[in-house]
Design a protein around this motif. Sequence first.
Motif, PDB file in Angstrom:
ATOM      1  N   SER A   6      42.082  32.016  36.514  1.00 35.91           N
ATOM      2  CA  SER A   6      42.742  33.256  36.122  1.00 35.91           C
ATOM      3  C   SER A   6      44.250  33.055  36.031  1.00 35.91           C
ATOM      4  O   SER A   6      44.839  32.333  36.831  1.00 35.91           O
ATOM      5  CB  SER A   6      42.430  34.329  37.152  1.00 35.91           C
ATOM      6  N   ILE A   7      44.882  33.707  35.061  1.00 35.88           N
ATOM      7  CA  ILE A   7      46.347  33.644  35.028  1.00 35.88           C
ATOM      8  C   ILE A   7      46.956  34.908  35.637  1.00 35.88           C
ATOM      9  O   ILE A   7      48.157  35.115  35.591  1.00 35.88           O
ATOM     10  CB  ILE A   7      46.936  33.374  33.622  1.00 35.88           C
ATOM     11  N   LEU A   8      46.129  35.753  36.216  1.00 39.22           N
ATOM     12  CA  LEU A   8      46.645  36.955  36.883  1.00 39.22           C
ATOM     13  C   LEU A   8      46.638  36.789  38.387  1.00 39.22           C
ATOM     14  O   LEU A   8      45.820  36.047  38.935  1.00 39.22           O
ATOM     15  CB  LEU A   8      45.771  38.163  36.522  1.00 39.22           C
TER      16      LEU A   8
ATOM     17  N   ARG B 104      50.309  40.707  38.209  1.00 34.99           N
ATOM     18  CA  ARG B 104      51.248  40.080  37.267  1.00 34.99           C
ATOM     19  C   ARG B 104      50.697  38.720  36.856  1.00 34.99           C
ATOM     20  O   ARG B 104      49.768  38.202  37.482  1.00 34.99           O
ATOM     21  CB  ARG B 104      52.626  39.946  37.898  1.00 34.99           C
ATOM     22  N   PHE B 105      51.277  38.173  35.798  1.00 33.89           N
ATOM     23  CA  PHE B 105      50.862  36.846  35.364  1.00 33.89           C
ATOM     24  C   PHE B 105      51.389  35.813  36.350  1.00 33.89           C
ATOM     25  O   PHE B 105      52.439  36.002  36.966  1.00 33.89           O
ATOM     26  CB  PHE B 105      51.398  36.523  33.963  1.00 33.89           C
ATOM     27  N   GLU B 106      50.672  34.719  36.470  1.00 31.64           N
ATOM     28  CA  GLU B 106      51.079  33.609  37.327  1.00 31.64           C
ATOM     29  C   GLU B 106      52.425  33.046  36.866  1.00 31.64           C
ATOM     30  O   GLU B 106      52.800  33.170  35.702  1.00 31.64           O
ATOM     31  CB  GLU B 106      50.041  32.476  37.228  1.00 31.64           C
TER      32      GLU B 106
END
Lengths: 229, 401
Positions: free
Chosen positions: A109-111, A131-133
């Motif tokens: 996941s990029i969240l 939020r995004f990574e």
Amino acid sequence: MTAMIRIIRGGGEQSEFTVETGEFTTLLDALEEIRSEQDGGLLYRHSCHHGSCGTCGVIANGKRVLSCVTRVSKLEQPVEVRPLTPYPVIGDLAIDPAPLYSEFPDDASILRPSEAQPDATPPAEIPGFTRFENCIECGLCESVCPVLRAGGAAPGRPFKGPAALAAYGREIEKHPERTDELLPEIDSPDGVWGCDRALECSRVCPLEVYPAKQIAVLQQKIRARKAPV
Amino acid sequence: MGSDRRRAGDAGRAADIRVVIIGGGGTGAAILHDLTLRGFACTMVERGELTSGTTGRHHGQLHSGARYAVGDEEIARECMDEVRILGRIAPESIEMNYGLFLALSENDVTYGDTFQEACSAAGIPNRRLSIEEALRHEPAINPQAHFAVLVPDGTLDAYRLPLQFFATAVANGADVRSFTEVLSVESSGVAATGVTVIDYRTRRKERVPADVVINAAGPWGGQVAGRAGIDLPITPAPGTMVAVKGRLCNMVVSHLHPPGDGDIVVPQRRLSVVGTTQWETDDPDRIRTPEGDIRSLIRRGGELVPTLADAEFHAAWTAARPLAGRSSAGGRALSRDLEVYAHAADGLDNFYSVIGGKATVLRAMGQAVSDILCSDLDLNLPCTTATTPLLSHRHYFRRAS
Ligand SMILES: Cc1cc2nc3c(=O)[nH]c(=O)nc-3n(C[C@H](O)[C@H](O)[C@H](O)COP(=O)(O)OP(=O)(O)OC[C@H]3O[C@@H](n4cnc5c(N)ncnc54)[C@H](O)[C@@H]3O)c2cc1C
Ligand code: SF4
Ligand code: FES
């Protein structure tokens, strides 16, 4: 102000360009100017122009940088720009990031939960702020990694690389239930044990991901699981 | 049964129809994905890296539609529909943290009722919060505001969302050619027959045959139409954005007034983005960020989120919207800001230009264009993109090498 930009293309050919610059002109702005005014076929990667997409990495005066947030006025001239090693070069300064992406854990996941404003309560409509990574998958850490490079542009040892290993670390942290599935994938000479602890990745990362630290944490997790109880 | 059989026959026909889409921004991505799912043989051609035009550079606001509700109910409703759909098909590309519209002046207070009525009429959930309540959700907002209205705004990853469309299209058989520029659109008699491109990787020119050509070149759309000998006057209208370091807020913060300059703050990762401005230019390749914009945006953004005024500068950049100069005879305005031109009206069959829109509604734009094409070709092929989950953006690059 003007700046001299020397482009050392993937193929080795060099070209020099003089461009007009101002206080805020970035290296990417300069490349855009060169393409629109002087060399219409110049190839380079870019998308967001503010350090979020991760496409615009280059080697400028020997340093790996995101060209969109690097101001020309802060660089010694002539600014010598090369494509990021050790990626395959599509042309000029544009590289193919496929090797970077090929080692990422499937569907990591990029969240993540947002740590901004920790005392705030989210509105009832959402379970929490996300939020995004930090990692924008720019590949600068891989480019600087001595294990992957072996020196110059020559390929190094097989190694999943700091960006992908850091992604494993984040995924396991966010989803501990995936530990059994993911840890074995990186418990190998080309996984976390391939790291020589040069720490260059953590120094170069423009987003403070600290991949070397993530790799060390993963090594500890593997050791702890194997330790006799 | 009859309609099922017709659909199967139409899918077979579509497989023989070669579509070339010019432009690898969000619009091209969504058209490519939609037509590929409907069975067409699609190739997309982009002169640079994917999303290197306007698409990668916008603020990244996922619009609930609230910003447009007072002026245009239709686009507002479309935004809200797409927020729900993207939440299902591409949740990984969205920070879904909602947004607050702040009433800063007496005028804004009066505007508040009109605004909320318009949001409700467009189906956008909205809730008025006292400033105390709003500060509990978002401590960074200007505490002097009279009240706030909560709406389902969010942040999208301007690069990774379209990449999800590209990744899925490619997995379904589409051909994507980046670093390849269309030099001319060819025709025989009154029909477009293909494009001539230069592939910058090899520096070779080649002809790509096509039965249908779609110009999705955004602010370059006028230039591309010109390469087909068609006059489609488009004025590129750039706007500046500024990012400061620090995620100062989690929610999108907007000024509760009719859309204007410097009236939104969009958090993303550990940045806060303020936008935007608007001016006009001749050539989207020759836009420079006006330094005056940087200061004025930070000042105005500071009225919404006061800590912004002292935050460390991170980046300033511009992106150009295409402003339609005039409507050609074939123009079909799908909503205020998306137009599809069927250039049969200009003497060239099978050539379409798609101009305008919003990144938030890219999927709907893909559907609208594909519906028009199917109707013009008399093909009964329904759109399935609203229910097809998209692959991760990483799949796009993984397929190579
Ligand atoms: C300042 C600003 C802020 C915005 N903020 C938001 C926001 O917060 N949220 C939102 O939803 N929307 C926003 N938008 C709108 C959004 O950015 C656009 O609607 C969207 O990106 C348009 O995408 P596009 O694919 O039509 O155009 P582009 O992304 O410009 O794509 C066109 C592509 O065509 C390529 N091309 C040009 N000529 C050729 C050729 N001859 N051959 C091959 N390829 C060619 C270009 O390189 C380019 O990549 C904003 C727009 C602007 C200007
Ligand atoms: S870890 Fe840092 S340097 Fe490496 S890819 Fe991610 S953002 Fe780039
Ligand atoms: S262009 Fe996106 S990180 Fe530089």
